[in-house]
Design a protein around this motif. Structure first.
Motif, PDB file in Angstrom:
ATOM      1  N   GLY A  16       0.722  -1.121   0.051  1.00 45.01           N
ATOM      2  CA  GLY A  16      -0.115   0.027   0.083  1.00 45.01           C
ATOM      3  C   GLY A  16       0.855   1.163  -0.058  1.00 45.01           C
ATOM      4  O   GLY A  16       0.206   2.510  -0.074  1.00 45.01           O
ATOM      5  N   GLU A 161      -0.060 -10.278   3.669  1.00 45.89           N
ATOM      6  CA  GLU A 161      -0.968  -9.748   3.994  1.00 45.89           C
ATOM      7  C   GLU A 161      -1.677 -10.088   5.297  1.00 45.89           C
ATOM      8  O   GLU A 161      -2.313  -9.452   5.965  1.00 45.89           O
ATOM      9  CB  GLU A 161      -1.958  -9.113   3.040  1.00 45.89           C
ATOM     10  N   GLU A 195      -1.636  10.881  -3.120  1.00 48.99           N
ATOM     11  CA  GLU A 195      -1.002  10.321  -4.450  1.00 48.99           C
ATOM     12  C   GLU A 195      -0.282  11.534  -5.207  1.00 48.99           C
ATOM     13  O   GLU A 195       0.847  11.250  -5.622  1.00 48.99           O
ATOM     14  CB  GLU A 195      -1.924   9.538  -5.173  1.00 48.99           C
TER      15      GLU A 195
HETATM   16  N1  Z5A Z   1       8.632 -10.099  -0.788  1.00 48.63           N
HETATM   17  C1  Z5A Z   1       9.441 -10.666   0.354  1.00 48.63           C
HETATM   18  O1  Z5A Z   1       9.160 -11.171   1.281  1.00 48.63           O
HETATM   19  N2  Z5A Z   1      10.733 -10.728  -0.035  1.00 48.63           N
HETATM   20  C2  Z5A Z   1      11.452 -10.373  -1.031  1.00 48.63           C
HETATM   21  O2  Z5A Z   1      12.643 -10.425  -1.369  1.00 48.63           O
HETATM   22  C3  Z5A Z   1      10.133  -9.902  -2.235  1.00 48.63           C
HETATM   23  C4  Z5A Z   1       9.090  -9.861  -1.594  1.00 48.63           C
HETATM   24  C5  Z5A Z   1      11.056  -9.517  -3.294  1.00 48.63           C
HETATM   25  C6  Z5A Z   1       4.478  -9.356  -2.628  1.00 48.63           C
HETATM   26  O3  Z5A Z   1       4.913  -8.134  -3.077  1.00 48.63           O
HETATM   27  C7  Z5A Z   1       5.195  -9.642  -1.309  1.00 48.63           C
HETATM   28  O4  Z5A Z   1       6.505 -10.301  -1.532  1.00 48.63           O
HETATM   29  C8  Z5A Z   1       5.299  -8.416  -0.337  1.00 48.63           C
HETATM   30  C9  Z5A Z   1       6.877  -8.864   0.334  1.00 48.63           C
HETATM   31  C10 Z5A Z   1       7.168 -10.168  -0.383  1.00 48.63           C
HETATM   32  N3  Z5A Z   1       4.350  -8.810   0.913  1.00 48.63           N
HETATM   33  N4  Z5A Z   1       3.867  -7.720   1.242  1.00 48.63           N
HETATM   34  N5  Z5A Z   1       3.404  -7.018   2.062  1.00 48.63           N
HETATM   35  P1  Z5A Z   1       4.186  -7.133  -3.958  1.00 48.63           P
HETATM   36  O5  Z5A Z   1       5.223  -6.049  -4.033  1.00 48.63           O
HETATM   37  O6  Z5A Z   1       3.765  -7.907  -5.324  1.00 48.63           O
HETATM   38  O7  Z5A Z   1       2.866  -6.859  -2.944  1.00 48.63           O
HETATM   39  P2  Z5A Z   1       2.510  -5.720  -2.029  1.00 48.63           P
HETATM   40  O8  Z5A Z   1       3.646  -5.101  -1.251  1.00 48.63           O
HETATM   41  O9  Z5A Z   1       1.486  -6.306  -1.370  1.00 48.63           O
HETATM   42  O10 Z5A Z   1       2.261  -4.533  -3.031  1.00 48.63           O
HETATM   43  P3  Z5A Z   1       1.058  -3.576  -3.058  1.00 48.63           P
HETATM   44  O11 Z5A Z   1      -0.030  -3.995  -1.931  1.00 48.63           O
HETATM   45  O12 Z5A Z   1       0.512  -3.770  -4.608  1.00 48.63           O
HETATM   46  O13 Z5A Z   1       1.373  -2.184  -2.765  1.00 48.63           O
HETATM   47  P4  Z5A Z   1       1.962  -1.032  -3.546  1.00 48.63           P
HETATM   48  O14 Z5A Z   1       2.120  -1.635  -5.006  1.00 48.63           O
HETATM   49  O15 Z5A Z   1       3.007  -0.433  -2.756  1.00 48.63           O
HETATM   50  O16 Z5A Z   1       0.519  -0.226  -3.597  1.00 48.63           O
HETATM   51  P5  Z5A Z   1      -0.431   0.336  -4.775  1.00 48.63           P
HETATM   52  O17 Z5A Z   1      -1.122  -0.964  -5.622  1.00 48.63           O
HETATM   53  O18 Z5A Z   1       0.385   1.273  -5.643  1.00 48.63           O
HETATM   54  O19 Z5A Z   1      -1.512   1.227  -4.003  1.00 48.63           O
HETATM   55  C11 Z5A Z   1      -2.258   0.609  -3.129  1.00 48.63           C
HETATM   56  C12 Z5A Z   1      -3.760   1.330  -3.132  1.00 48.63           C
HETATM   57  O20 Z5A Z   1      -3.565   2.328  -2.607  1.00 48.63           O
HETATM   58  C13 Z5A Z   1      -4.232   1.686  -4.462  1.00 48.63           C
HETATM   59  O21 Z5A Z   1      -5.697   1.250  -4.410  1.00 48.63           O
HETATM   60  C14 Z5A Z   1      -3.754   2.845  -4.635  1.00 48.63           C
HETATM   61  O22 Z5A Z   1      -4.825   3.639  -5.662  1.00 48.63           O
HETATM   62  C15 Z5A Z   1      -3.787   3.477  -3.446  1.00 48.63           C
HETATM   63  N6  Z5A Z   1      -2.705   4.494  -3.133  1.00 48.63           N
HETATM   64  C16 Z5A Z   1      -1.441   4.559  -3.535  1.00 48.63           C
HETATM   65  N7  Z5A Z   1      -0.939   5.466  -3.422  1.00 48.63           N
HETATM   66  C17 Z5A Z   1      -1.617   6.349  -2.805  1.00 48.63           C
HETATM   67  C18 Z5A Z   1      -1.443   7.521  -2.028  1.00 48.63           C
HETATM   68  N8  Z5A Z   1      -0.431   8.287  -1.794  1.00 48.63           N
HETATM   69  N9  Z5A Z   1      -2.673   7.952  -1.233  1.00 48.63           N
HETATM   70  C19 Z5A Z   1      -3.523   7.470  -1.334  1.00 48.63           C
HETATM   71  N10 Z5A Z   1      -3.967   6.085  -2.002  1.00 48.63           N
HETATM   72  C20 Z5A Z   1      -2.958   5.739  -2.540  1.00 48.63           C
END
Ligand code: Z5A
Length: 219
Positions: A16, A161, A195
């Motif tokens: 996130g 998660e 964002e």
């Molecule tokens: N992992 C590990 O353990 N060891 C390792 O060596 C590696 C990885 C390489 C999957 O990673 C898992 O792998 C991770 C660690 C492990 N597990 N965890 N936690 P991933 O990168 O594929 O998955 P993730 O970390 O769960 O990523 P994510 O949830 O997709 O997060 P994100 O990409 O940083 O967030 P996003 O999708 O861009 O944004 C999430 C939501 O928030 C979305 O609705 C956006 O519109 C919203 N958003 C984004 N920025 C903002 C701001 N600034 N304000 C408000 N809303 C926002």
């Protein structure tokens, strides 16, 4: 890294933090800087083998996976990713942007799972000695806020998660230690902001990096 002509950028942060969201901004900034054909990839994943291991790592069915098995699996995926994708692209002069790399192992396996930095560093030294990103963008977010944002997407909960807040607090602290140890490589972006502001900070960091890279190539 001197034999590799391209530039290797990694994007790190807790769930996130906005990594996926900011990849679009990075692509725009690289296009504005006239960087030809940057390659976007991710970890765990990036190759058919790595994506298969990603499925295993994220599957909530594997609740009993021990930290050592988890660490070895992320590094197995990484070894293939480096061999098949990252090194060939850099050798061909391309810029590579990876959504996560070894700093994530220091954060999640070293910090979150409690393996410690030394054991992760041993795997790093075995899988990619002397190789590190040129620049790492750390999107730093409060774990509670990141979790709320991720939950807002309404997708299923993966194995990571399911973890408690303390796991993510430990991962964040480990990220901070990495950034403090290598201030020249890390650019920390306060991802608690709206964002638009986060995207602007990311755009500025990438534009600066491209300018620095162009200057160093000229001399
Ligand atoms: N992992 C590990 O353990 N060891 C390792 O060596 C590696 C990885 C390489 C999957 O990673 C898992 O792998 C991770 C660690 C492990 N597990 N965890 N936690 P991933 O990168 O594929 O998955 P993730 O970390 O769960 O990523 P994510 O949830 O997709 O997060 P994100 O990409 O940083 O967030 P996003 O999708 O861009 O944004 C999430 C939501 O928030 C979305 O609705 C956006 O519109 C919203 N958003 C984004 N920025 C903002 C701001 N600034 N304000 C408000 N809303 C926002």
């Amino acid at each position: 890294m001197k034999d590799l002509l391209g530039c290797f950028i990694t994007v790190e942060g807790l769930e996130g933090a906005g990594k996926t969201t900011c990849l679009e901004t990075i692509a725009e900034a690289l296009a504005e800087a006239a960087v030809p054909e940057p390659l976007f990839t991710r970890e765990p994943g990036g190759t058919p083998f790595g994506e298969a291991l990603r499925g295993v790592l994220l599957d909530p069915a594997h609740t009993g996976l021990c930290p050592e098995a988890e660490a070895l699996t992320v590094f197995a995926a990484r070894a293939q990713h480096l061999h098949e994708v990252i090194r060939p692209a850099l050798a061909a002069g391309r810029w590579v942007v990876s959504d996560r790399f070894t700093d994530a192992s220091f954060a999640y396996q070293g910090g979150g799972r409690g393996l410690g930095a030394e054991r992760v560093a041993a795997l790093e030294a075995w899988v990619h000695p002397g190789f590190a990103p040129d620049c790492t963008l750390l999107l730093d977010v409060d774990p509670k806020l990141g979790r709320e944002r991720a939950a807002g997407r309404g997708e299923g909960i993966d194995r990571f998660e399911q973890e408690q807040l303390t796991f993510f607090q430990a991962a964040r602290a480990a990220y901070h230690r990495r950034a403090e140890a290598e201030p020249g490589r890390f650019r920390i972006v306060d991802a608690n902001r709206p964002e638009g502001e986060v995207r602007e900070a990311v755009r500025a960091a990438i534009t600066r990096l491209a300018e620095e890279h162009n200057r160093s190539e000229r001399y």
